[in-house]
Design a protein around this motif. Structure first.
Motif, PDB file in Angstrom:
ATOM      1  N   ALA A 138      -4.448   1.002 -18.937  1.00  0.00           N
ATOM      2  CA  ALA A 138      -5.529   1.530 -18.551  1.00  0.00           C
ATOM      3  C   ALA A 138      -5.848   0.150 -17.296  1.00  0.00           C
ATOM      4  N   GLY A 139      -5.454  -1.183 -17.955  1.00  0.00           N
ATOM      5  CA  GLY A 139      -5.555  -2.012 -16.753  1.00  0.00           C
ATOM      6  C   GLY A 139      -3.769  -1.957 -15.875  1.00  0.00           C
ATOM      7  N   LEU A 140      -2.788  -1.513 -16.334  1.00  0.00           N
ATOM      8  CA  LEU A 140      -1.578  -1.815 -15.495  1.00  0.00           C
ATOM      9  C   LEU A 140      -1.713  -0.740 -15.129  1.00  0.00           C
ATOM     10  N   LEU A 141      -2.160   0.712 -15.372  1.00  0.00           N
ATOM     11  CA  LEU A 141      -2.311   1.769 -14.321  1.00  0.00           C
ATOM     12  C   LEU A 141      -3.343   1.331 -12.800  1.00  0.00           C
ATOM     13  N   SER A 142      -4.443   0.790 -13.546  1.00  0.00           N
ATOM     14  CA  SER A 142      -5.753   0.534 -12.225  1.00  0.00           C
ATOM     15  C   SER A 142      -4.724  -0.313 -11.663  1.00  0.00           C
ATOM     16  N   ALA A 143      -4.670  -1.551 -12.065  1.00  0.00           N
ATOM     17  CA  ALA A 143      -3.428  -2.634 -10.460  1.00  0.00           C
ATOM     18  C   ALA A 143      -2.152  -1.465 -10.340  1.00  0.00           C
ATOM     19  N   LEU A 144      -1.494  -0.626 -11.183  1.00  0.00           N
ATOM     20  CA  LEU A 144      -1.371   0.230  -9.651  1.00  0.00           C
ATOM     21  C   LEU A 144      -1.460   0.978  -8.780  1.00  0.00           C
ATOM     22  N   THR A 145      -2.443   1.939  -9.044  1.00  0.00           N
ATOM     23  CA  THR A 145      -3.512   2.129  -8.329  1.00  0.00           C
ATOM     24  C   THR A 145      -3.951   1.545  -7.116  1.00  0.00           C
ATOM     25  N   ILE A 146      -4.410   0.442  -7.401  1.00  0.00           N
ATOM     26  CA  ILE A 146      -4.785  -0.954  -6.173  1.00  0.00           C
ATOM     27  C   ILE A 146      -4.065  -1.108  -5.091  1.00  0.00           C
ATOM     28  N   VAL A 147      -2.559  -1.426  -6.274  1.00  0.00           N
ATOM     29  CA  VAL A 147      -1.031  -1.145  -4.961  1.00  0.00           C
ATOM     30  C   VAL A 147      -0.551  -0.637  -4.057  1.00  0.00           C
ATOM     31  N   ALA A 148      -0.839   0.977  -5.053  1.00  0.00           N
ATOM     32  CA  ALA A 148      -0.203   2.227  -3.908  1.00  0.00           C
ATOM     33  C   ALA A 148      -1.335   3.175  -3.382  1.00  0.00           C
ATOM     34  N   ALA A 149      -2.469   2.362  -3.312  1.00  0.00           N
ATOM     35  CA  ALA A 149      -3.405   2.005  -1.731  1.00  0.00           C
ATOM     36  C   ALA A 149      -3.679   1.254  -0.982  1.00  0.00           C
ATOM     37  N   LEU A 150      -3.523   0.309  -1.297  1.00  0.00           N
ATOM     38  CA  LEU A 150      -3.625  -0.890  -0.793  1.00  0.00           C
ATOM     39  C   LEU A 150      -2.072  -1.461  -0.328  1.00  0.00           C
ATOM     40  N   LEU A 151      -0.805  -1.436  -0.249  1.00  0.00           N
ATOM     41  CA  LEU A 151      -0.017  -1.554  -0.135  1.00  0.00           C
ATOM     42  C   LEU A 151       0.872  -0.953   1.637  1.00  0.00           C
ATOM     43  N   PRO A 152       0.162   0.036   1.185  1.00  0.00           N
ATOM     44  CA  PRO A 152       0.845   1.267   2.971  1.00  0.00           C
ATOM     45  C   PRO A 152      -0.328   0.984   3.935  1.00  0.00           C
ATOM     46  N   ALA A 153      -1.394   0.883   3.681  1.00  0.00           N
ATOM     47  CA  ALA A 153      -2.330   0.294   4.460  1.00  0.00           C
ATOM     48  C   ALA A 153      -2.040  -0.700   4.755  1.00  0.00           C
ATOM     49  N   VAL A 154      -1.935  -1.610   4.461  1.00  0.00           N
ATOM     50  CA  VAL A 154      -0.918  -3.442   4.553  1.00  0.00           C
ATOM     51  C   VAL A 154      -0.053  -3.215   5.598  1.00  0.00           C
ATOM     52  N   VAL A 155       0.963  -2.873   4.915  1.00  0.00           N
ATOM     53  CA  VAL A 155       2.153  -2.118   5.681  1.00  0.00           C
ATOM     54  C   VAL A 155       1.348  -2.008   7.160  1.00  0.00           C
ATOM     55  N   SER A 156       0.946  -0.809   7.294  1.00  0.00           N
ATOM     56  CA  SER A 156       0.887  -0.046   8.190  1.00  0.00           C
ATOM     57  C   SER A 156       0.592  -0.556   9.512  1.00  0.00           C
ATOM     58  N   ALA A 157      -0.559  -1.390   8.941  1.00  0.00           N
ATOM     59  CA  ALA A 157      -1.261  -2.471  10.040  1.00  0.00           C
ATOM     60  C   ALA A 157      -1.095  -3.781   9.984  1.00  0.00           C
ATOM     61  N   LEU A 158       0.435  -4.659   9.467  1.00  0.00           N
ATOM     62  CA  LEU A 158       0.608  -5.856  10.063  1.00  0.00           C
ATOM     63  C   LEU A 158       2.099  -5.190  10.953  1.00  0.00           C
ATOM     64  N   ALA A 159       3.325  -3.572  10.765  1.00  0.00           N
ATOM     65  CA  ALA A 159       3.020  -3.578  11.469  1.00  0.00           C
ATOM     66  C   ALA A 159       3.192  -2.991  13.134  1.00  0.00           C
ATOM     67  N   SER A 160       1.838  -2.199  12.809  1.00  0.00           N
ATOM     68  CA  SER A 160       1.473  -2.334  14.047  1.00  0.00           C
ATOM     69  C   SER A 160       0.808  -3.974  15.185  1.00  0.00           C
ATOM     70  N   ARG A 161       0.927  -4.381  14.736  1.00  0.00           N
ATOM     71  CA  ARG A 161      -0.258  -5.681  15.005  1.00  0.00           C
ATOM     72  C   ARG A 161       0.251  -6.266  15.551  1.00  0.00           C
ATOM     73  N   PHE A 162       1.864  -6.608  14.436  1.00  0.00           N
ATOM     74  CA  PHE A 162       2.684  -7.144  14.790  1.00  0.00           C
ATOM     75  C   PHE A 162       4.185  -6.819  15.979  1.00  0.00           C
ATOM     76  N   SER A 163       4.555  -5.449  15.853  1.00  0.00           N
ATOM     77  CA  SER A 163       5.632  -4.795  16.214  1.00  0.00           C
ATOM     78  C   SER A 163       5.124  -3.655  17.265  1.00  0.00           C
TER      79      SER A 163
END
Length: 449
Positions: free
Chosen positions: A412-437
């Protein structure tokens, strides 16, 4: 009666008149490129973004006439049924039985950049090409005065449900997966803590993972479909030539492509729309809007046979740069249509508030970085920004299981960590690509392209 083919249709170019979908963002670009409404002989053909076809024969057992119903209360329609803001064209059979309903807003290429108050419903019949389509079928067209809301229930007295020619922003399974994820997570968490069933914990975590996973599948599949289909082979591609500096997003995303049968416009946000080049709604004229005092070009209107502006390109961002004259000459040569000049009624450069396509000028220009970032962000423009906060909070309930010695709690903890990564990682990458590129200002655009 509709006949639906079980196999995908070949991606062929139907004969005009062809009705094309409204412009859409990148994750639905494949729909704009593939979906069509056209005529083959005495058959009306509806093709969706997955190349599936529905065929409706004209005759005693099929379509006999068409009826156009304008929208009712405009404010209520726009708020509750935006697809009906310019009315609905209904193809009917015997006994006034609805066979196919076509919301005009779903098939107007510039629907995303023109307001409901700027375009009359009857004009929309011409701009979409639906009036020509009905004439080609050889059936009468009735333009009723009753609003679309009074046409009747979706299911008639015979129990038949008419088809609806519309395109969803997201696939139906996506909504089901998200609903199942939230319901499954809540139910399993309650069972796990109330009944002390430890094996319900990984079930809850897996259910919550369905939400970001469904988003990822939609975005990856859209990227794959857009990459697989290349309808622009041999097209003339015109990129902006701005007078001054512009954002990298505008320089890389915005373009005008000229095909033998269509003009394809992509704006700063990556939204794509197709304008036909033949028929009553086809592109037949370029109009340079010039300042009345100096004669300096301000914008370019792409007009159809009825003299209606279908697109508006600001001159300073497309043709005023070092390569601007070449871009303009290439566009004129590729379209091979008359070019006329018209004085701007306002007379002030950059003021398009009174123009029906003022929103087109904004999107076909280097937009404000905050506005462009918001409009291209997946969560703020498609899903909803609250998900970025809710998913990590819900996952935190079971995240402590990562430090547990019990296998169910650890899963359950492992799947929860995957959920957090799957939710936040694309948003963070998109925000960084927008701001710095993408949001970076390019002082010498010609060197960057």
């Amino acid at each position: 009666m509709a006949e639906q083919s079980g196999q995908r249709a070949p991606l062929r170019q139907p004969i005009e008149p062809v009705v094309r979908p409204a412009g859409m963002p990148p994750h639905n670009a494949y729909v704009v490129r593939r979906a069509r409404l056209y005529v083959e002989g005495r058959t009306l053909v509806l093709r969706d973004g997955r190349l599936r076809e529905r065929r409706y024969a004209v005759g005693a057992d099929g379509i006999q006439h068409a009826a156009f119903f304008p929208p009712g209360d405009l404010w209520e329609t726009v708020q509750k049924r935006p697809m009906e803001r310019w009315g609905v064209l209904t193809f009917r059979g015997e006994g006034e039985r609805d066979i196919l309903r076509v919301p005009l807003a779903a098939w107007l290429p510039e629907a995303g950049v023109v307001g409901a108050m700027d375009l009359g419903p009857s004009k929309c019949l011409d701009r979409t090409g639906l009036r020509d389509l009905v004439a080609t079928l050889g059936i009468p067209l009735e333009e009723g005065s009753k609003p679309v809301g009074s046409v009747g229930a979706l299911v008639d007295s015979r129990g038949s449900r008419p088809d609806r020619a519309a395109h969803a922003d997201l696939p139906r399974w996506h909504s089901w997966a998200r609903g199942l994820g939230m319901f499954g997570w809540f139910t399993a968490v309650v069972i796990a803590f109330a009944a002390h069933l430890v094996w319900a914990m990984p079930i809850a975590a897996f259910a919550l993972l369905l939400i970001p996973a469904s988003d990822g599948i939609v975005r990856i599949s859209a990227w794959w479909r857009n990459r697989r289909s290349d309808p622009f082979a041999g097209a003339l591609v015109l990129t902006p030539s701005p007078e001054t500096g512009a954002t990298r997003r505008f320089l890389r995303k915005a373009s005008v492509r000229v095909l033998p049968d269509a003009v394809v416009l992509t704006n700063t946000l990556g939204e794509e729309r197709w304008l036909g080049r033949a028929g009553g709604h086809g592109v037949v004229r370029l109009v340079r809007v010039v300042a009345p005092a100096t004669g300096m070009p301000l914008a370019v209107e792409i007009q159809d046979r009825n003299g209606e502006a279908r697109a508006l390109l600001p001159w300073e961002h497309w043709f005023a740069g070092r390569h601007g004259p070449d871009r303009w000459a290439e566009l004129v040569t590729a379209l091979a249509v008359p070019v006329v000049d018209r004085k701007h009624s306002d007379g002030a450069k950059g003021r398009w508030q009174g123009h029906p396509l003022s929103a087109d000028v904004r999107k076909m220009s280097p937009m404000e970085v905050k506005e462009a970032r918001k409009a291209t962000d997946w969560h703020r423009s498609v899903i909803g920004r609250n998900e970025l906060l809710a998913l990590p909070l819900f996952s935190a309930v079971l995240l402590a299981g990562l430090f547990s010695d019990e296998l169910p709690a650890f899963l359950a903890g492992l799947l929860s960590a995957l959920t957090i990564v799957a939710a936040l990682l694309p948003a963070v990458v998109s925000a960084l690509a927008s701001r710095f590129s993408y949001d970076k200002l390019i002082e010498k655009p010609e060197a960057d392209v």
